[in-house]
Design a protein around this motif. Structure first.
Motif, PDB file in Angstrom:
ATOM      1  N   MET A 113      12.289  -6.665  60.639  1.00 34.99           N
ATOM      2  CA  MET A 113      12.933  -5.714  59.735  1.00 34.99           C
ATOM      3  C   MET A 113      12.242  -4.344  59.810  1.00 34.99           C
ATOM      4  O   MET A 113      12.908  -3.306  59.913  1.00 34.99           O
ATOM      5  CB  MET A 113      12.866  -6.236  58.297  1.00 34.99           C
ATOM      6  N   TRP A 114      10.910  -4.357  59.801  1.00 37.63           N
ATOM      7  CA  TRP A 114      10.175  -3.091  59.884  1.00 37.63           C
ATOM      8  C   TRP A 114      10.345  -2.448  61.257  1.00 37.63           C
ATOM      9  O   TRP A 114      10.515  -1.236  61.380  1.00 37.63           O
ATOM     10  CB  TRP A 114       8.687  -3.332  59.584  1.00 37.63           C
ATOM     11  N   ARG A 115      10.329  -3.257  62.302  1.00 33.13           N
ATOM     12  CA  ARG A 115      10.471  -2.708  63.649  1.00 33.13           C
ATOM     13  C   ARG A 115      11.861  -2.124  63.884  1.00 33.13           C
ATOM     14  O   ARG A 115      12.006  -1.172  64.668  1.00 33.13           O
ATOM     15  CB  ARG A 115      10.192  -3.797  64.691  1.00 33.13           C
ATOM     16  N   SER A 116      12.863  -2.685  63.243  1.00 30.94           N
ATOM     17  CA  SER A 116      14.213  -2.159  63.429  1.00 30.94           C
ATOM     18  C   SER A 116      14.362  -0.776  62.813  1.00 30.94           C
ATOM     19  O   SER A 116      15.252  -0.003  63.213  1.00 30.94           O
ATOM     20  CB  SER A 116      15.245  -3.119  62.819  1.00 30.94           C
ATOM     21  N   GLY A 117      13.508  -0.443  61.849  1.00 31.59           N
ATOM     22  CA  GLY A 117      13.607   0.848  61.190  1.00 31.59           C
ATOM     23  C   GLY A 117      12.616   1.889  61.665  1.00 31.59           C
ATOM     24  O   GLY A 117      12.848   3.094  61.485  1.00 31.59           O
ATOM     25  N   PHE A 118      11.498   1.443  62.263  1.00 32.05           N
ATOM     26  CA  PHE A 118      10.429   2.392  62.579  1.00 32.05           C
ATOM     27  C   PHE A 118       9.746   2.061  63.901  1.00 32.05           C
ATOM     28  O   PHE A 118       9.636   0.894  64.289  1.00 32.05           O
ATOM     29  CB  PHE A 118       9.348   2.368  61.479  1.00 32.05           C
ATOM     30  N   ASP A 119       9.277   3.107  64.548  1.00 29.35           N
ATOM     31  CA  ASP A 119       8.251   2.986  65.579  1.00 29.35           C
ATOM     32  C   ASP A 119       6.947   3.324  64.875  1.00 29.35           C
ATOM     33  O   ASP A 119       6.800   4.445  64.356  1.00 29.35           O
ATOM     34  CB  ASP A 119       8.507   3.962  66.727  1.00 29.35           C
ATOM     35  N   PHE A 120       6.000   2.400  64.828  1.00 29.29           N
ATOM     36  CA  PHE A 120       4.837   2.617  63.966  1.00 29.29           C
ATOM     37  C   PHE A 120       3.546   2.124  64.603  1.00 29.29           C
ATOM     38  O   PHE A 120       3.546   1.398  65.599  1.00 29.29           O
ATOM     39  CB  PHE A 120       5.035   1.936  62.605  1.00 29.29           C
ATOM     40  N   ALA A 121       2.446   2.531  63.984  1.00 28.31           N
ATOM     41  CA  ALA A 121       1.111   2.084  64.392  1.00 28.31           C
ATOM     42  C   ALA A 121       0.208   2.133  63.173  1.00 28.31           C
ATOM     43  O   ALA A 121       0.432   2.912  62.231  1.00 28.31           O
ATOM     44  CB  ALA A 121       0.544   2.969  65.500  1.00 28.31           C
TER      45      ALA A 121
END
Length: 232
Positions: free
Chosen positions: A150-158
């Motif tokens: 769910m988080w990956r579908s909304g953001f590219d993050f680190a």
């Protein structure tokens, strides 16, 4: 540089030795410069006792040894030993908290590992995830993978790890999360906005070194404000 002193002795009066160490801790309160002390008893020879005392540096340890309370306790310790104890002075050249490293590894995998199946290298199969922002806890690898997706579908993050504390089987990690809003998140269409969020997590480890349980706290309100979903 951290300094460690190892005291190796033989005694059949381990209970008295422990009481003596308690006295030293009490009497040197406010003066003591030692940061950690561990006492171990040899399984194959219960009269063989090893104490490991940690100090911020060698110079600090020497100042500690000059305290009158330390000198008095040392002489009483010798009287409890069957023979003269030996001392080994060590400059610590590597100190790696393995549970801390595993927590950092998980955060890195959440951000960068394309194959979520590989999370089983760091998480138990029945991993239990507590997140106050979710109505239900995620229990089991499949449920947790869905949260990550769910988080990956909304953001590219680190994640950037800001601080870590370890005690027993638990590690607390304070982190900063930086991301770009690249996809749908909770009904919000992608904006391309760069966002930042702070938070922390506590991980409980099993004896095999895998994470069995996690508790998360983070500033989702700030995140939603940056995305324009709520008033700042």
């Amino acid at each position: 540089m951290t300094f460690v002193q190892i005291i190796d002795c033989k005694t059949s009066r381990i209970d008295e030795l422990n009481r003596l160490m308690d006295q030293w801790v009490e009497q040197t309160q406010g003066k003591r410069t030692a940061t950690h002390s561990t006492v171990g008893q040899d399984r194959s020879d219960t009269s063989h006792v090893v104490e490991i005392v940690e100090f911020p540096s060698y110079d600090v340890a020497m100042r500690n040894s000059q305290l009158p309370e330390t000198d008095r306790i040392f002489r009483e310790m010798i009287a409890l030993c069957d023979e003269m104890p030996s001392f080994t002075d060590l400059d610590v050249v590597r100190d790696e908290g393995l549970y801390k490293a595993q927590s950092r590894r998980l955060l890195d995998m959440l951000a960068h590992e394309p194959e979520l199946a590989l999370l089983d290298a760091v998480l138990t199969e029945n991993y239990h995830d507590h997140d106050p922002a979710n109505e239900q806890d995620a229990i089991g690898m499949d449920a947790f993978r869905r949260v990550v997706e769910m988080w990956r579908s909304g953001f590219d993050f680190a994640f950037t790890v800001d601080d870590q504390l370890a005690e027993g089987d638990r590690v607390c990690t304070r982190w900063t999360w930086r991301a770009s809003h690249s996809g749908d998140f909770m009904g919000l269409q992608p904006t391309g906005i760069d966002v930042t969020m702070t938070g922390m997590c506590v991980h409980r480890f099993q004896d095999d070194g895998k994470i069995a349980e996690g508790w998360w706290q983070y500033d989702r309100l700030s995140l939603m404000a940056q995305l324009g979903a709520v008033e700042a």
